[in-house]
Structure formats: C-alpha cells, structure tokens
Design a protein around this motif. Structure first.
Motif, mmCIF file in Angstrom:
data_model
loop_
_atom_site.group_PDB
_atom_site.id
_atom_site.type_symbol
_atom_site.label_atom_id
_atom_site.label_comp_id
_atom_site.label_asym_id
_atom_site.label_seq_id
_atom_site.Cartn_x
_atom_site.Cartn_y
_atom_site.Cartn_z
ATOM 1 N N UNK A 136 132.240 -19.601 111.611
ATOM 2 C CA UNK A 136 133.482 -20.084 111.011
ATOM 3 C C UNK A 136 134.541 -18.989 110.972
ATOM 4 N N UNK A 137 134.146 -17.768 110.579
ATOM 5 C CA UNK A 137 135.095 -16.656 110.465
ATOM 6 C C UNK A 137 134.814 -15.540 111.456
ATOM 7 N N UNK A 138 133.539 -15.284 111.733
ATOM 8 C CA UNK A 138 133.165 -14.190 112.630
ATOM 9 C C UNK A 138 132.132 -14.688 113.642
ATOM 10 N N UNK A 139 132.238 -14.160 114.861
ATOM 11 C CA UNK A 139 131.259 -14.509 115.883
ATOM 12 C C UNK A 139 129.887 -13.945 115.520
ATOM 13 N N UNK A 140 129.894 -12.772 114.932
ATOM 14 C CA UNK A 140 128.660 -12.138 114.463
ATOM 15 C C UNK A 140 128.421 -12.579 113.025
ATOM 16 N N UNK A 141 127.250 -13.144 112.764
ATOM 17 C CA UNK A 141 126.987 -13.681 111.433
ATOM 18 C C UNK A 141 126.815 -12.599 110.381
ATOM 19 N N UNK A 142 127.224 -12.875 109.141
ATOM 20 C CA UNK A 142 127.021 -11.912 108.049
ATOM 21 C C UNK A 142 125.531 -11.685 107.772
ATOM 22 N N UNK A 143 125.201 -10.461 107.449
ATOM 23 C CA UNK A 143 123.825 -10.120 107.050
ATOM 24 C C UNK A 143 123.787 -9.698 105.586
ATOM 25 N N UNK A 144 124.959 -9.687 104.963
ATOM 26 C CA UNK A 144 125.052 -9.169 103.587
ATOM 27 C C UNK A 144 126.398 -9.605 103.020
ATOM 28 N N UNK A 145 126.462 -9.675 101.681
ATOM 29 C CA UNK A 145 127.725 -9.990 101.016
ATOM 30 C C UNK A 145 127.970 -8.970 99.919
ATOM 31 N N UNK A 146 129.158 -8.390 99.954
ATOM 32 C CA UNK A 146 129.605 -7.509 98.877
ATOM 33 C C UNK A 146 130.125 -8.403 97.759
ATOM 34 N N UNK A 147 129.476 -8.411 96.629
ATOM 35 C CA UNK A 147 129.891 -9.308 95.550
ATOM 36 C C UNK A 147 130.802 -8.569 94.575
ATOM 37 N N UNK A 148 131.871 -9.232 94.202
ATOM 38 C CA UNK A 148 132.818 -8.658 93.248
ATOM 39 C C UNK A 148 133.419 -9.788 92.428
ATOM 40 N N UNK A 149 134.002 -9.447 91.299
ATOM 41 C CA UNK A 149 134.609 -10.465 90.449
ATOM 42 C C UNK A 149 135.890 -10.972 91.083
ATOM 43 N N UNK A 150 136.183 -12.250 90.836
ATOM 44 C CA UNK A 150 137.382 -12.848 91.408
ATOM 45 C C UNK A 150 138.369 -13.255 90.340
ATOM 46 N N UNK A 151 139.429 -13.903 90.783
ATOM 47 C CA UNK A 151 140.462 -14.352 89.855
ATOM 48 C C UNK A 151 140.093 -15.672 89.189
ATOM 49 N N UNK A 152 139.034 -16.309 89.692
ATOM 50 C CA UNK A 152 138.526 -17.523 89.060
ATOM 51 C C UNK A 152 137.118 -17.225 88.571
ATOM 52 N N UNK A 153 136.504 -18.216 87.936
ATOM 53 C CA UNK A 153 135.187 -17.999 87.335
ATOM 54 C C UNK A 153 134.133 -17.632 88.377
ATOM 55 N N UNK A 154 134.180 -18.290 89.560
ATOM 56 C CA UNK A 154 133.200 -18.005 90.603
ATOM 57 C C UNK A 154 133.464 -16.629 91.211
ATOM 58 N N UNK A 155 132.416 -15.835 91.473
ATOM 59 C CA UNK A 155 132.625 -14.506 92.058
ATOM 60 C C UNK A 155 133.085 -14.592 93.506
ATOM 61 N N UNK B 37 132.341 -13.359 97.243
ATOM 62 C CA UNK B 37 131.279 -12.831 98.088
ATOM 63 C C UNK B 37 131.904 -12.448 99.425
ATOM 64 N N UNK B 38 132.061 -11.159 99.649
ATOM 65 C CA UNK B 38 132.764 -10.661 100.831
ATOM 66 C C UNK B 38 131.750 -10.480 101.961
ATOM 67 N N UNK B 39 131.891 -11.221 103.060
ATOM 68 C CA UNK B 39 130.900 -11.138 104.137
ATOM 69 C C UNK B 39 130.924 -9.787 104.835
ATOM 70 N N UNK B 40 129.729 -9.324 105.213
ATOM 71 C CA UNK B 40 129.581 -8.073 105.952
ATOM 72 C C UNK B 40 128.594 -8.316 107.091
ATOM 73 N N UNK B 41 129.009 -8.051 108.301
ATOM 74 C CA UNK B 41 128.129 -8.182 109.454
ATOM 75 C C UNK B 41 127.303 -6.906 109.631
#
Length: 538
Positions: free
Chosen positions: A92-111, A113-117
């Motif tokens: 959807x966003x990257x040809x190489x699939x994410x293997x990890x997500x950098x999690x951080x707080x967001x501006x809404x209740x749900x965190x 999850x920043x994709x990292x290949x």
C-alpha cells in the motif's frame, strides 16, 4: 577501557564510517541535487504501490511535480494504508513490507505506528553508527563504558503479527558483542513494566559502574529522575551495589567509596558517581533544554553536553557531524525535506510557501515536512526547527519545539520558547529551585496559570507571577497588548506539592508515551491537558 582499546574502537569506526561521513559532507556542497536524487529514488522504488499509483509517482520528475501531485499528509491521512498493509501484506505504501513499527503517541487516542522496513532499520543503524563516529572525533566519550537509555525493543505485536516498540531499543538489543559489552544497562531492563522498579534497576547499574565516560538519553530529565532516586533511596541502592544484582557484580569497595562521599556531602551528583564522564549526548533544544541546563551542575566540570540531533520516531532527521560545536547536518541523502516558514504556516498552512532544504534562510524557524523510504510521503512532523549555521552549502538545523507548543487565547500566539525563557529567567533571578513547571492556557477565564513545583518557601508566588508576566510582555508584543487591554488576565501561579512533576510524567507514560523519549510540553491549553494539576496544588 585501556587507551589501546579506545584507539582500536576509534580506528574501527573510522574504517567503517569515515567514508560515509565524507560522502554526507560532500553531498552538502549541492543540497538541491542530493535532495532531487533521493526523492527520485523513493518515488521510483514505490511507484507500483497503492499510494504511488494513486498519486502518479511514475510520472513525477522533480520536487515541483511531487508537491503538485501529493498533498501534505498527517498520520491520520496515512493510517488506513498503514493498517491495511500490515494486515494484508499488500504494497500500500512501500514495495518492501514493514518488519517493525516505531510506536509513538499521536494526536488522537490511538497511537501512531510508524512503519519501518528492513532497509529502514539498516539506515537507522547506519545513522547511529555514523553519529558515534562523529562523536569519537570530539571529547573522549568512547574511552570507557556507556550509560545509554532506550525504550523497549518489543512492546507488543500488531494485529498482523509484526512487532512494535522502540527502534533504537531494537538496535541496542542487537548490537555486536564488542559494543554491547560496553553498555552499562542490559537491554532487558527497558522491558520492565513497573516504572519504579525499572528506575531502581537502572540506578543500581549506574552506581555500580565507575568507568562511565558517556551518558546518552534523549531527554536529560531521565537522568535527573535517576539522581533524585539515588539520593532518596541511597541506603537501599548501595546495599544492592554491595550485594550485586540486576546484572551488576557485587562490589563492596565501590559502595563504601560512594557512601563516604554521601556522608561527607549529604548527596551524590553524577560528578561523584562517574568522575570520568566526558560527554552527555542528549536533546538540548526546546523543553528538553530545560532539563539539560538543570543537569549541567551535576556533571563533571569538563563534561561536554552533545546535541543528539533531530531524531524522531518518524525520521532520523540529522546527524551531529561536529560534536564540539554541535553542528547537526540533515540526512539529505536519505530523507527528502520540505519546509514552511513558521509564521506563514501557523497563519494559513493551506497557502504557505513550501521550500526546499537549499532555500532556507539563516536564523529562521520552519515547520518540517518529510518524505521517507519507509512510506511517509510529505509527512507533516509538526516540529519546528531553526537554521543555526551551515555545513558547506547546506543549512544546519536545531530543533526548537513541537508545533503544538503554541497557544492563543485572544490572538497573542504565545510560544513555548517564550514561556521557557520567561519562567526560567524569573526563577533564576529570584533564586527559586525549579523542579517542574507547566503553563496552561484557560480560554474560559482568559488566563494563563503557571503550575510550579519548587524546593523551599513558595511565599514568593505572587512575585514570580509578576516577573514571568513582565518578561512575557517584553518579548511578545501581542501578549503585551492583550494584557494592557485586560483581554488577558494577569498570570496566576499555583505551587504544587512535591512529586507532582513525576506524577505527571508517569501518567503520560501510562497513557502510551515512551519513557526514554518523554518530552515535557511546558505550554498547553488547559482543555487539552488530561492531568489534574489542580488536585496537586497546595
């Protein structure tokens, strides 16, 4: 570490990363060219993704085409594609699939999850090691061991099974034996869920290590909290050092030496605990600068305070290529940067001019928009940076504050930096020992309230309020005008009971903000602050 081993480490870093640093500095001679090349590479690699086809990546040839085709994005704009790629594996966003997500707080209740290949993880690691090489050219911070604080490598798993957590913690956990042997804190300590127990374990390891030459933590408030714990629970912690535990070997002699200093001085500082400490690597800008300045007197006199650089969950934005002068060069060969002048963006972001890295002006403040190979396209960081100098033809960038650190009750547009300067200068002038503060803007009462935790007598609260108010009026003409017309009421000061700052921090960590990367926002709207400071007022 012996001098021979120290030289061997420096030589090894030079062999592995000397050319990489030279390439980055060389690219800084032609930032527009480097930026166009990295953008083309990102667009070409991800042209066949859902997002790439939606926005015609294959037909885009330059930054102007890109800006025309892709609007500025927030995390919420990208959330559905991030979550769909995780669940289905579709590109959807990257040809190489994410293997990890950098999690951080967001501006809404749900965190967020920043994709990292996998390639992205390698780039983060390369940036970290490049920074380590640059740091090795400054003070002798690699001569001994390192007390480095990171987040947990794995905090959980996404619905599709991919782990999330702190990428810096993941890399810390997977360092080579040569490097991991030099770390004071074992990686597993970051996974201790109990806030107090984690700090007790870190404090024990820190007290047991006499040969620390480098301390590294994004926010210096972590070290301030540790030192407060050391002095509050010294007997217990020195017994732990004597008996061993938390991976520290028993060391009765070390405990006796520290006990002698404590008995003579009444408290311990980091100068006492780590007399060889040559450098503190931390954030020095924005609200983190308050903690760094407060920590400075507790360090050895010759300990350098080294800027960590513009590093966020979404992007490793800069590398400190000159730790002596703290010159932070943008990662222009890996990240595509765009900027909007601060006042224009805050006035009307839809019509603000967007400029490239090569177009920035000295001493100006800008909002940052990034495009990364991990799937963030024209992503609004809501961060403000300042052009502080230049490396060849490329601006050096300093982090100023989060964009949210701006309030306006009646049009005064008060900035967090103005509040930091006014409060800190007033408290210093009055000799007040500041432990924690936050200023809340109450739109209902047209008043700013300073909640202040300080040591000693707080009967001077009224004078503190007058001093802060006067400084704000002197630095912000709109604030002065609104105060003069009584549209803004005089600033109020509410003293807080001891421990209020820690309680606030713990509440934010419990709500999902990572402890190692915690940033105090010293200026907020009252209705956006979920912590009840009034219940802590005395």
């Amino acid at each position: 570490m012996t001098s021979v081993a120290h030289l061997a480490v420096k030589a090894g870093l030079a062999v592995m990363h000397g050319r990489r640093l030279s390439r980055l500095i060389h690219a800084a001679n032609a930032p527009a060219k480097a930026q166009t090349e990295v953008l083309r590479r990102i667009l070409s690699t991800n042209a066949q993704t859902t997002f790439g086809e939606r926005h015609g990546f294959a037909a885009l040839r330059n930054p102007a085409d890109y800006r025309q085709a892709v609007p500025v994005q927030t995390y919420e704009d990208l959330r559905s594609d991030i979550e769909a790629q995780e669940m289905t594996g579709e590109p959807r966003l990257t040809a190489e699939g994410p293997v990890y997500y950098n999690r951080t707080s967001g501006t809404v209740a749900a965190p967020k999850n920043i994709p990292v290949t996998q390639s992205g993880l390698k780039r983060i690691q390369a940036h970290q090691r490049l920074a380590a090489y640059a740091f090795s050219k400054g003070p002798p911070i690699l001569a001994g061991r390192m007390f480095a604080v990171t987040g947990a490598a794995v905090e959980g798993h996404m619905p599709g099974g991919t782990p999330y957590g702190s990428a810096s913690g993941l890399l810390y956990q997977n360092q080579s034996r040569l490097l991991s042997a030099r770390y004071v804190l074992p990686a597993e300590l970051a996974s201790i869920e109990d806030y107090e127990q984690r700090y007790l374990a870190m404090a024990t390891c820190g007290l047991a290590a006499a040969d620390v030459t480098c301390a590294a933590t994004p926010n210096s408030s972590t070290l301030i909290r540790l030192l407060d714990l050391v002095n509050a629970r010294a007997d217990e912690l020195l017994r732990r050092v004597t008996d061993g535990g938390t991976t520290a070997k028993p060391d009765a002699d070390r405990a006796r030496r520290l006990r002698g200093i404590l008995d003579r001085s009444g408290s311990l500082t980091f100068a006492d605990i780590w007399p060889r400490l040559a450098g503190l690597v931390t954030w020095t800008g924005g609200s983190c600068g308050v903690a760094a300045r407060k920590l400075r007197p507790m360090l050895p006199a010759d300990c350098a305070v080294i800027e960590l650089g513009y590093v966020a969950s979404e992007v490793h934005g800069s590398v400190n290529v000159d730790p002596i002068h703290n010159v932070c060069l943008p990662t222009l060969t890996d990240t595509f940067f765009e900027f909007a002048e601060r006042d224009a963006w805050e006035t009307d972001s839809a019509h603000a001019d967007i400029v490239g890295l090569d177009e920035l002006e000295p001493d100006h403040d800008y909002y940052v928009i990034v495009t990364t190979s991990n799937g963030l396209y024209r992503y609004d960081m809501n961060d403000i940076v300042r052009v502080s100098g230049r490396m060849n033809q490329t601006p050096a960038l300093d982090f100023v504050q989060k964009g949210k650190g701006v309030t306006s009750i009646t049009g005064e547009k008060l900035h967090e930096t103005q509040v930091l300067d006014a409060v800190c200068a007033t408290l210093e002038q009055m000799g007040v020992d500041n432990r924690f503060f936050i200023v809340l803007a109450d739109q209902d009462t047209s008043r700013y309230t300073l909640y202040l935790e300080a040591a000693g007598d707080m009967r001077s609260a009224d004078h503190i309020g007058e001093g802060v108010d006067a400084r704000l009026r002197a630095t912000n003409i709109e604030y002065d005008g609104k105060r003069a017309s009584d549209r803004l009421k005089p600033l109020d000061v509410r003293p807080l009971v001891p421990g209020s700052g820690d309680a606030y921090r713990q509440s934010r960590v419990a709500q999902g903000q990572r402890d190692a990367q915690f940033k105090y926002l010293h200026l907020q709207y009252a209705h956006e602050c979920s912590f009840d400071f009034e219940s802590k007022a005395r």
